[in-house]
Design an enzyme around this catalytic site. Structure first.
Site, short mmCIF file in Angstrom:
data_model
loop_
_atom_site.label_atom_id
_atom_site.label_comp_id
_atom_site.label_asym_id
_atom_site.label_seq_id
_atom_site.Cartn_x
_atom_site.Cartn_y
_atom_site.Cartn_z
N THR A 1 0.68 -1.23 0.18
CA THR A 1 0.00 -0.13 0.07
C THR A 1 0.91 1.29 -0.02
O THR A 1 1.92 1.22 0.45
CB THR A 1 -0.97 -0.07 0.98
OG1 THR A 1 -1.47 1.37 1.40
CG2 THR A 1 -0.17 -0.26 2.48
N ASP A 2 0.27 2.48 -0.38
CA ASP A 2 1.20 3.72 -0.37
C ASP A 2 1.14 4.26 0.86
O ASP A 2 1.68 5.32 1.27
CB ASP A 2 0.37 4.67 -1.22
CG ASP A 2 -0.97 4.74 -1.18
OD1 ASP A 2 -1.56 4.49 -0.16
OD2 ASP A 2 -1.50 5.95 -1.87
N GLU A 3 0.31 3.46 2.00
CA GLU A 3 0.07 4.06 3.21
C GLU A 3 1.41 3.82 4.17
O GLU A 3 1.73 4.57 5.08
CB GLU A 3 -0.91 3.47 3.98
CG GLU A 3 -2.44 3.41 3.49
CD GLU A 3 -3.54 3.17 4.19
OE1 GLU A 3 -3.50 3.23 5.56
OE2 GLU A 3 -4.58 2.74 3.63
N TYR B 1 -2.18 -0.87 10.81
CA TYR B 1 -1.91 -1.52 9.47
C TYR B 1 -0.82 -1.05 8.53
O TYR B 1 -0.34 -1.86 8.24
CB TYR B 1 -3.22 -1.19 8.77
CG TYR B 1 -3.43 -1.52 7.44
CD1 TYR B 1 -3.29 -2.69 6.89
CD2 TYR B 1 -3.07 -0.37 6.42
CE1 TYR B 1 -3.48 -2.90 5.47
CE2 TYR B 1 -3.37 -0.48 4.99
CZ TYR B 1 -3.29 -1.84 4.50
OH TYR B 1 -3.20 -2.26 3.26
N LYS C 1 2.18 -3.32 7.21
CA LYS C 1 2.50 -3.56 5.56
C LYS C 1 3.80 -3.07 5.43
O LYS C 1 4.63 -3.80 4.47
CB LYS C 1 1.53 -2.84 4.88
CG LYS C 1 0.21 -3.29 4.99
CD LYS C 1 0.07 -4.66 4.27
CE LYS C 1 0.21 -4.85 2.85
NZ LYS C 1 -0.08 -6.20 2.32
N1 LIG Z 1 -8.02 -2.21 -0.54
C1 LIG Z 1 -7.25 -1.27 -0.81
O1 LIG Z 1 -7.64 -0.27 -1.19
C2 LIG Z 1 -5.82 -1.59 -0.71
C3 LIG Z 1 -4.94 -0.58 -1.11
C4 LIG Z 1 -3.61 -0.82 -1.01
C5 LIG Z 1 -3.13 -2.18 -0.70
N2 LIG Z 1 -3.76 -3.03 -0.45
C6 LIG Z 1 -3.38 -4.32 -0.22
O2 LIG Z 1 -3.89 -5.35 -1.13
C7 LIG Z 1 -4.04 -6.59 -0.43
C8 LIG Z 1 -5.52 -7.10 -0.77
O3 LIG Z 1 -6.38 -6.15 -0.06
P1 LIG Z 1 -7.81 -6.13 -0.19
O4 LIG Z 1 -8.60 -4.92 0.06
O5 LIG Z 1 -8.29 -6.97 -1.22
O6 LIG Z 1 -8.33 -7.09 1.22
P2 LIG Z 1 -9.54 -7.79 1.70
O7 LIG Z 1 -9.38 -7.75 3.01
O8 LIG Z 1 -10.57 -7.63 0.89
O9 LIG Z 1 -8.95 -9.27 1.38
C9 LIG Z 1 -7.72 -10.08 2.04
C10 LIG Z 1 -8.02 -11.47 1.91
O10 LIG Z 1 -6.98 -12.06 2.48
C11 LIG Z 1 -7.37 -13.14 3.42
N3 LIG Z 1 -6.62 -13.63 4.41
C12 LIG Z 1 -6.55 -12.77 5.62
N4 LIG Z 1 -5.87 -13.20 6.46
C13 LIG Z 1 -5.17 -14.26 5.86
C14 LIG Z 1 -4.59 -15.10 6.46
N5 LIG Z 1 -3.94 -15.09 7.72
N6 LIG Z 1 -4.29 -16.44 5.55
C15 LIG Z 1 -4.89 -16.32 4.34
N7 LIG Z 1 -5.63 -15.41 3.91
C16 LIG Z 1 -5.72 -14.71 4.63
C17 LIG Z 1 -8.85 -12.88 3.48
O11 LIG Z 1 -9.61 -14.02 3.90
C18 LIG Z 1 -9.55 -12.17 2.38
O12 LIG Z 1 -9.78 -12.98 1.39
C19 LIG Z 1 -3.48 -6.63 0.84
O13 LIG Z 1 -2.35 -6.73 0.98
C20 LIG Z 1 -3.68 -4.76 1.27
O14 LIG Z 1 -2.73 -4.50 2.11
C21 LIG Z 1 -5.19 -2.88 -0.51
#
Ligand SMILES: NC(=O)c1ccc[n+]([C@@H]2O[C@H](COP(=O)([O-])OP(=O)(O)OC[C@H]3O[C@@H](n4cnc5c(N)ncnc54)[C@H](O)[C@@H]3O)[C@@H](O)[C@H]2O)c1
Length: 349
Positions: free
Chosen positions: A130-132, A157, A161
């Site tokens: 993430t950019d955070e 969070y 990350k």
């Molecule tokens: N949503 C955003 O805007 C955003 C922005 C920047 C980065 N990200 C990164 O992108 C990735 C996906 O984000 P998202 O929004 O789809 O998240 P999400 O919360 O929708 O999905 C996360 C998934 O990971 C699975 N998970 C969680 N803990 C687990 C574990 N211990 N073992 C196996 N599976 C596990 C969950 O069951 C879920 O299906 C993350 O790494 C997040 O940090 C998200």
């Protein structure tokens, strides 16, 4: 190409799974199915011979070793994480275990598999972040996050990350594991879990409830349509330079208040109220502790080196997103009953 994708039952992971299968790649979706997961997100590809699902927790190293041995992937795309900042304020422990220890397990399982396979040249461990991790920016358009911006995470969070990013770089330096990293801005679009700002606003609006805006609504985010993000991720895992990171943004900075007003205007058109506008439901609530003021991505590297740009403006993406929520009540309605959804979280600090 066979992709092992972690977190493929979540929001972004499922978009990557759907796109990868539609492009003819084999996919192994590894997900523990936490509260944030929904297998419906991948229902359109679940019967494809290209798709396999493994319910496994990335905190369980033995389970990961089994999955690697059974499926022998060409590349790994690691998205599984605890992802909700407000939940990280109330309960940081899960974020430390999954995002840090879980990533450590993924790196070790991938490394031992890669060594056992004779270090295939095309293997990649793509870490999605993430950019955070870069902290907070002032409201000055000349300042943006680049790949060289110093890390300065502010929430449990983003700190978890940031830690995972450091581990990935360390495994590349120390063990020679072939890695690529991406740091993206805020995603939105179909299948967004109904605890995040955009689905909360759409669903509260339709239910006649308040539309909660943290603080004054002047926090700025750069909004990235999730299907654009999935396209960028598949490009990076195939064409990205080894040991390099790429920032992925939407080139669409908006304040939270602007974003919510746009959503209200779209809803006013698509599902008009009997009287007044959905924007009448906007209410301002106590700000999130440590709420970062502005995130903004300088997209030069991925644009200049890999030729990638987002395909939609935030207004176009929001229009598609609102329509998707109007058409898919059967998807979101049951998720609203999950623990913590619909409640204000993250104010305990
Ligand atoms: N949503 C955003 O805007 C955003 C922005 C920047 C980065 N990200 C990164 O992108 C990735 C996906 O984000 P998202 O929004 O789809 O998240 P999400 O919360 O929708 O999905 C996360 C998934 O990971 C699975 N998970 C969680 N803990 C687990 C574990 N211990 N073992 C196996 N599976 C596990 C969950 O069951 C879920 O299906 C993350 O790494 C997040 O940090 C998200």
């Amino acid at each position: 190409m066979k992709l092992l994708i972690t977190g493929g039952a979540g929001f972004i992971g499922s978009a990557v799974v759907r796109l990868a299968v539609s492009r003819g790649h084999e996919v192994v979706n590894v997900d523990a199915l936490t509260y944030a997961a929904c297998l419906e997100n991948v229902a359109t590809v679940a019967d494809s011979p290209l798709y396999a699902f493994e319910q496994a927790d990335i905190r369980d190293r033995a389970a990961l070793d089994r999955v690697f041995a059974a499926h022998k992937p060409d590349v790994v795309m690691h998205l599984a994480a605890e992802s909700h900042v407000d939940r990280s304020i109330d309960g940081p422990g899960d974020f430390i275990e999954t995002n840090i220890t879980g990533t450590y397990n993924m790196l070790e399982a991938a490394r031992s598999y890669w060594v056992a396979q004779g270090k295939p040249a095309n293997f990649r461990f793509h870490h999605i972040s993430t950019d955070e991790v870069f902290g907070s920016l002032p409201n000055d358009p000349s300042v943006m996050f680049t790949e060289d911006t110093a890390y300065d995470p502010r929430s449990p969070y983003s700190a978890s990350k940031a830690s995972s990013d450091h581990l990935v770089r360390a495994w590349a330096e120390t063990y020679g594991l072939p890695v690529v990293l991406t740091n993206c801005s805020n995603n939105y679009g179909p299948y967004h879990f109904p605890e995040k700002l955009i689905p909360v606003v759409i669903l509260n609006a339709l239910a006649g409830k308040d539309l909660p805006i943290y603080g004054k609504g002047d926090n700025i985010r750069d909004w990235l349509y999730v299907e654009d993000h999935a396209d960028a991720l598949l490009l990076v895992v195939q064409k990205g330079e080894l040991n390099r990171s790429y920032n992925i943004g939407g080139e669409n900075e908006r304040t939270n208040l602007e974003l919510v007003k746009t959503l209200c205007a779209i809803l006013d058109q698509k599902r008009p109220k009997d009287s007044g506008s959905y924007s009448d439901q906007i209410t301002f609530v106590t700000d999130r502790p440590g709420h970062d003021a502005r995130y903004a991505i300088d997209p030069s590297r991925i644009r200049d080196e890999l030729g990638w740009r987002p395909s939609v403006t935030v207004e176009e993406g929001l229009e598609k997103t609102v329509q998707w929520y109007l058409d898919n009540e059967a998807w979101w309605r049951p998720l609203q009953a999950r623990a913590g959804v619909g409640q204000r979280l993250g104010v305990k600090a």
